[in-house]
Design an enzyme around this catalytic site. Structure first.
Site, PDB file in Angstrom:
ATOM      1  N   GLY A  98      99.136  23.139  72.593  1.00 15.49           N
ATOM      2  CA  GLY A  98      99.490  22.457  74.060  1.00 15.49           C
ATOM      3  C   GLY A  98     100.589  22.997  74.849  1.00 15.49           C
ATOM      4  O   GLY A  98     100.998  23.992  74.525  1.00 15.49           O
ATOM      5  N   LEU A 121     108.135  17.523  67.331  1.00 14.71           N
ATOM      6  CA  LEU A 121     108.669  17.177  68.639  1.00 14.71           C
ATOM      7  C   LEU A 121     108.431  16.054  69.082  1.00 14.71           C
ATOM      8  O   LEU A 121     109.270  15.347  70.129  1.00 14.71           O
ATOM      9  CB  LEU A 121     107.786  18.189  69.405  1.00 14.71           C
ATOM     10  N   ASP A 124     111.499  22.985  78.593  1.00 12.91           N
ATOM     11  CA  ASP A 124     110.990  22.437  77.403  1.00 12.91           C
ATOM     12  C   ASP A 124     111.394  23.511  76.305  1.00 12.91           C
ATOM     13  O   ASP A 124     111.952  23.135  75.155  1.00 12.91           O
ATOM     14  CB  ASP A 124     109.633  22.244  77.291  1.00 12.91           C
ATOM     15  N   ALA A 155     103.660  22.070  74.936  1.00 10.35           N
ATOM     16  CA  ALA A 155     105.056  21.997  74.275  1.00 10.35           C
ATOM     17  C   ALA A 155     104.925  23.163  73.466  1.00 10.35           C
ATOM     18  O   ALA A 155     105.929  23.789  73.281  1.00 10.35           O
ATOM     19  CB  ALA A 155     105.302  20.759  73.486  1.00 10.35           C
ATOM     20  N   GLY A 183      99.572  23.273  66.780  1.00  4.93           N
ATOM     21  CA  GLY A 183      99.131  22.840  68.104  1.00  4.93           C
ATOM     22  C   GLY A 183      99.166  24.044  69.017  1.00  4.93           C
ATOM     23  O   GLY A 183      99.910  24.847  68.698  1.00  4.93           O
ATOM     24  N   GLY A 221     112.478  15.818  67.246  1.00  3.95           N
ATOM     25  CA  GLY A 221     112.314  16.039  68.694  1.00  3.95           C
ATOM     26  C   GLY A 221     113.153  15.349  69.783  1.00  3.95           C
ATOM     27  O   GLY A 221     113.087  15.702  70.738  1.00  3.95           O
ATOM     28  N   THR A 235     106.339  15.567  84.705  1.00  4.25           N
ATOM     29  CA  THR A 235     105.704  15.413  83.363  1.00  4.25           C
ATOM     30  C   THR A 235     103.994  15.196  83.585  1.00  4.25           C
ATOM     31  O   THR A 235     103.462  15.441  84.566  1.00  4.25           O
ATOM     32  CB  THR A 235     106.251  14.083  82.690  1.00  4.25           C
ATOM     33  N   LYS A 279     102.648  19.367  85.105  1.00  2.36           N
ATOM     34  CA  LYS A 279     103.205  20.455  84.838  1.00  2.36           C
ATOM     35  C   LYS A 279     102.307  21.985  85.174  1.00  2.36           C
ATOM     36  O   LYS A 279     103.270  22.974  85.474  1.00  2.36           O
ATOM     37  CB  LYS A 279     103.451  20.615  83.235  1.00  2.36           C
ATOM     38  N   ASN A 302     108.361  22.363  84.351  1.00  2.48           N
ATOM     39  CA  ASN A 302     108.606  20.869  84.111  1.00  2.48           C
ATOM     40  C   ASN A 302     109.956  20.664  84.962  1.00  2.48           C
ATOM     41  O   ASN A 302     110.409  19.503  84.950  1.00  2.48           O
ATOM     42  CB  ASN A 302     109.012  20.770  82.469  1.00  2.48           C
TER      43      ASN A 302
END
Ligand code: NDP
Length: 287
Positions: free
Chosen positions: A137, A228, A109, A139, A135, A251, A69, A73, A94
């Site tokens: 990022g 999420l 993920d 995820a 987003g 999530g 985490t 990652k 991950n």
């Protein structure tokens, strides 16, 4: 006579900070329910500078594998022997699996989200669907790649920082049939034409109650809205979407299924995701 072996099958989690991460509860509940008495999952605080040494200990201690985490990652990709095609496309791993010293990096993920989409939201057909992701990022990337692999019709990426959003768009261009759009997030976003709306930022993370800036009055009962953030599962965003009649996906499912996929990779056994989910729900209710 039964063979004696006091050496446990070791799995675990590398992160920093990591002490409040409850993944151990769901993985150990699954070990217990499958009577995998010799398996352990240990939560290990690994500062960024020590990641390589930590990954070397997977081989040294013959660990079966680990979860990774924040902040590991991306960096961890340098230290494994093989990376799956999906993880390569996502640009992050991950989960590591150790096969007799050979380390393979996976990203579970996005697959966890896809499983939740199918099992919890009952969405199986994606070829006609249009998704929007708020987003860009880690995820968001994992989900975008899995949706693209599954042949989603179109993906709109919305991000506050233009470069990060456009980098993701560029990485998705390899999917020839995918319609791609980028929207810079500096205004309230139109969601008229969207079937699946995925909130993949930390906006509204407890105790913050902020809402992502979108046009909530355009939501309909045919739209699926996903957040999420796993705890609390019904976030301020999902509450607002519910009050505008949209369908909801939280999530928690993604968190459980990504863990279940890693669990299967390590143990080759299928865990009960109900038991895993209950262990997290109990923890979240009491903390
Ligand atoms: P990253 O830090 O990699 O990305 C965060 C994203 O959120 C970026 O796109 C960032 O935009 C955007 N963002 C953050 N704050 C704001 C804001 N105030 N306004 C607009 N955009 C904002 O995080 P992750 O992708 O790892 O995680 C995102 C969320 O997903 C977290 O809430 C995390 O808890 C959750 N998550 C859930 C998982 C599950 O299993 N359920 C698994 C992994 C994550 P910018 O580029 O402009 O900075």
């Amino acid at each position: 006579m039964k063979e004696i072996d006091f050496t446990p099958k070791l799995t675990g989690l590398f992160g920093h900070p990591v002490s409040e991460n409850p993944t151990v509860l769901m993985i150990e509940s699954a070990f217990k329910s499958l009577k995998l008495d010799n398996w352990r999952y240990i939560t290990l605080d690994v500062p960024a500078d020590n990641l390589k040494q930590a990954i070397d200990t997977i081989r040294l201690f013959k660990m079966r594998g680990v979860h990774l985490t924040i902040p590991h990652k991306v960096e961890a990709m340098k230290y494994v022997d093989v990376i799956t095609k999906e993880a390569e496309m996502i640009g992050a791993i991950n989960t590591i699996v150790n096969d007799n010293g050979k380390l393979t990096g996976y990203n579970t993920d996005g697959k966890g989200f896809m499983t939740s989409l199918q099992k919890d939201a009952k969405i199986v057909e994606l070829k006609s669907k249009k998704a929007m992701i708020l987003g860009s990022g880690g995820a968001a990337r994992a989900i975008a790649v899995e949706l693209a692999i599954e042949g989603i019709n179109s993906l709109t990426i919305v991000n506050r920082t233009e470069k990060r959003g456009l980098d993701l768009i560029n990485d998705l261009k390899r999917f020839d049939d995918l319609n791609l759009n980028f929207i810079l997030w500096d205004h309230e976003i139109d969601i008229n034409d969207i079937d699946i709306l995925i909130q993949a930022t930390s906006i509204g993370l407890y105790p913050n109650k902020d809402l992502p800036k979108i046009k909530y009055d355009q939501l309909t009962q045919n739209m699926l809205t996903c957040d999420l953030i796993p705890n609390p599962a019904i976030t301020p965003f999902l509450k607002k979407c519910e009050s505008n009649n949209a369908r909801l996906l939280d999530g928690l499912g993604m968190l459980v299924y990504q863990g279940a996929i890693a669990f299967e990779l390590w143990t080759k056994r299928s865990p009960s995701t109900d038991i895993m989910k209950r262990s997290l729900e109990t923890f979240f209710q009491n903390n």
